[in-house]
Design an enzyme around this catalytic site. Structure first.
Site, PDB file in Angstrom:
ATOM      1  N   SER A  28       0.818  -1.209   0.000  1.00  0.00           N
ATOM      2  CA  SER A  28       0.000   0.000   0.000  1.00  0.00           C
ATOM      3  C   SER A  28       0.855   1.264   0.000  1.00  0.00           C
ATOM      4  O   SER A  28       1.873   1.347   0.682  1.00  0.00           O
ATOM      5  CB  SER A  28      -0.920   0.004   1.231  1.00  0.00           C
ATOM      6  OG  SER A  28      -1.575   1.246   1.357  1.00  0.00           O
ATOM      7  N   ASP A  57     -13.760   6.982   0.077  1.00  0.00           N
ATOM      8  CA  ASP A  57     -13.667   6.647  -1.348  1.00  0.00           C
ATOM      9  C   ASP A  57     -14.678   7.467  -2.142  1.00  0.00           C
ATOM     10  O   ASP A  57     -14.413   7.866  -3.284  1.00  0.00           O
ATOM     11  CB  ASP A  57     -13.942   5.160  -1.580  1.00  0.00           C
ATOM     12  CG  ASP A  57     -12.780   4.270  -1.184  1.00  0.00           C
ATOM     13  OD1 ASP A  57     -11.635   4.763  -1.151  1.00  0.00           O
ATOM     14  OD2 ASP A  57     -13.016   3.086  -0.903  1.00  0.00           O
ATOM     15  N   SER A  69      -0.437   4.026   1.141  1.00  0.00           N
ATOM     16  CA  SER A  69      -1.031   4.889   2.167  1.00  0.00           C
ATOM     17  C   SER A  69      -0.053   5.335   3.254  1.00  0.00           C
ATOM     18  O   SER A  69      -0.131   6.482   3.712  1.00  0.00           O
ATOM     19  CB  SER A  69      -2.237   4.191   2.798  1.00  0.00           C
ATOM     20  OG  SER A  69      -3.289   4.075   1.862  1.00  0.00           O
ATOM     21  N   ALA A  81     -18.045  -5.044  -8.408  1.00  0.00           N
ATOM     22  CA  ALA A  81     -19.247  -4.833  -7.597  1.00  0.00           C
ATOM     23  C   ALA A  81     -18.953  -4.936  -6.110  1.00  0.00           C
ATOM     24  O   ALA A  81     -19.838  -5.259  -5.326  1.00  0.00           O
ATOM     25  CB  ALA A  81     -20.331  -5.833  -7.998  1.00  0.00           C
ATOM     26  N   LYS A 101     -14.418  -3.983   3.174  1.00  0.00           N
ATOM     27  CA  LYS A 101     -15.204  -2.754   3.272  1.00  0.00           C
ATOM     28  C   LYS A 101     -16.654  -3.006   3.677  1.00  0.00           C
ATOM     29  O   LYS A 101     -17.230  -2.238   4.458  1.00  0.00           O
ATOM     30  CB  LYS A 101     -15.134  -1.986   1.957  1.00  0.00           C
ATOM     31  CG  LYS A 101     -13.743  -1.433   1.658  1.00  0.00           C
ATOM     32  CD  LYS A 101     -13.696  -0.694   0.348  1.00  0.00           C
ATOM     33  CE  LYS A 101     -12.282  -0.170   0.081  1.00  0.00           C
ATOM     34  NZ  LYS A 101     -12.187   0.585  -1.176  1.00  0.00           N
TER      35      LYS A 101
END
Length: 427
Positions: free
Chosen positions: A217, A309, A219, A330, A269
């Site tokens: 990542s 997001d 981040s 999806a 999530k």
């Protein structure tokens, strides 16, 4: 913290060349002599290759002639715990223990290693869960003689955090292609995470990204840079796991060394939303509308669940003109994209590998779609031919991309609102 660059080359000459080519922003050079297959090392030549302190290391194979290395001016020799410790050179010995399989009794181990009286003690083990990482971080008691390293994806939490809690050294590779240990950071990535003022690192508050996989990542570089700019004593790390609750529950309980805020990525999530609902968190409109959470943060006496997001997609979509869009995938990221598209008044059609989810069409129908905007939320390892469009947004990042906005663009865009929440938690 001192940044030690590990040189892991097949021959002594290639190692010397690699040392000479190092950028200046590092503190120590570690030479892995076990990579040489028993070849003789010209230690004076190694010493002449850099003005930085040098650690000569043997990790299981090969041999380091301690007397010859130290006589040539090599600063330290790394000796594995359980081997023979030269008494006459104990003040120039780094005593190490490595466990690539799991976690020994690290508390007793460090106590015994310190009793040997060497200059420095290094423990590199492989945590399995949050509790193991917390045990490792608890070893850092303010003394300057200890380096603690968590290896592998599960150990990145400690590997990144330890210098903020007093770990003396961080061992990094020259680049991603020359990693000498599982989970080792590359030099440029470490510099982005820690910045130029490494001796003053401190973290009163911890934040982390969790997902699977998430070891690479970007981040930590983004959020730690913002914390430095704002003068906030906070640190951001990585917790890669197959079990979301392993980090979510310590976070919710406010355990020692647990993060006060979480960035949540795939595949957690939607599970993060269910968790937030179960613990009675304050769920922000973005998360409710998306049916997914990418941010959990403890602010004051409450836990806030949000989805930044949505903010990231809104920021990128606001830079282009579009009337119709295709959303590929999806999952939780796709849900956030759909919220941003609805708010922008842009029609959206979902295409997914499993048709029917989010009323999506089969993925093989994507080739016949025509429109202005494509948002691809599938993982980067899923190869797919995207239809032509004026604007393409990729959620994944890494490797080459012809997208208008790459996954790094999205990562940075969503991090703006996310870091605002994190900074609020630091007050």
């Amino acid at each position: 913290m001192k940044l030690a660059v590990t040189i892991f080359e097949e021959t002594p000459q290639r190692a010397i060349d690699a040392i000479r080519s190092l950028r200046s922003d590092h503190d120590v050079v570690e030479l892995r002599a076990d990579a040489f297959g028993g070849r003789v090392v010209d230690w004076p030549a190694v010493r002449a290759a850099t003005s930085k302190p040098v650690i000569a290391t043997n990790r299981g194979r090969g041999h380091v002639d301690v007397d010859a290395a130290l006589a040539a001016g090599i600063d330290f020799v790394d000796v594995e715990w359980g081997g023979v410790i030269p008494n006459v050179h104990s003040d120039r010995i780094v005593l190490s223990h490595h466990d690539n399989e799991g976690m020994p009794d690290v508390e007793s181990l460090v106590q015994a290693m310190r009793a040997a009286g060497c200059a420095h003690v290094k423990v590199a083990v492989t945590p399995r869960d949050f509790a193991d990482n917390a045990r490792l971080l608890a070893l850092l008691d303010g003394r300057s003689d200890l380096t603690v390293i968590g290896m592998g994806g599960r150990g990145l939490y400690t590997r990144i955090l330890a210098p903020f809690f007093g770990s003396a050294m961080q061992f990094v590779s020259v680049d991603e292609a020359h990693s000498a240990a599982p989970g080792q950071l590359a030099l440029d990535r470490a510099l982005a995470i820690y910045g130029p003022h490494r001796r003053a690192l401190r973290a009163d508050t911890v934040f982390a990204i969790t997902g699977n996989p998430t070891a690479y990542s970007g981040s930590p570089a983004i959020h730690n840079a913002i914390f430095r700019e704002r003068g906030v004593a906070a640190a951001y790390t990585i917790f890669e796991t197959e079990n979301f609750l392993d980090i979510a529950e310590p976070f919710a309980r406010g355990e020692r060394f647990a993060p006060k805020g979480l960035s949540v990525t795939a595949p957690f999530k939607e599970e993060a939303l269910a968790f937030a609902q179960r613990i009675g968190a304050e769920i922000a409109p973005n998360a409710l509308e998306a049916g997914a959470v990418n941010t959990l943060v403890r602010i004051g006496g409450r836990i806030v669940a949000d989805n930044t997001d949505v903010d990231g997609f809104s920021a990128l979509i606001g830079k282009v003109s579009a009337r119709s869009s295709a959303v590929v995938g999806a999952g939780g990221t796709a849900r956030a994209a759909l919220v941003a598209l609805r708010r922008a008044g842009i029609a959206a059609t979902v295409f997914n590998r499993t048709s029917g989810k989010l009323d999506g069409r089969p993925l093989d129908a994507l080739s016949s779609w025509r429109g202005d905007l494509v948002i691809n939320t599938l993982p980067g390892n899923v190869a797919i031919a995207l239809p032509p469009a004026d604007t393409i947004i990729e959620a994944a990042y890494g490797g080459e991309s012809r997208a208008t906005f790459t996954g790094l663009d999205l990562l940075r865009a969503q991090a703006v609102r996310q870091n605002e929440l994190f900074l609020e938690a630091c007050k």
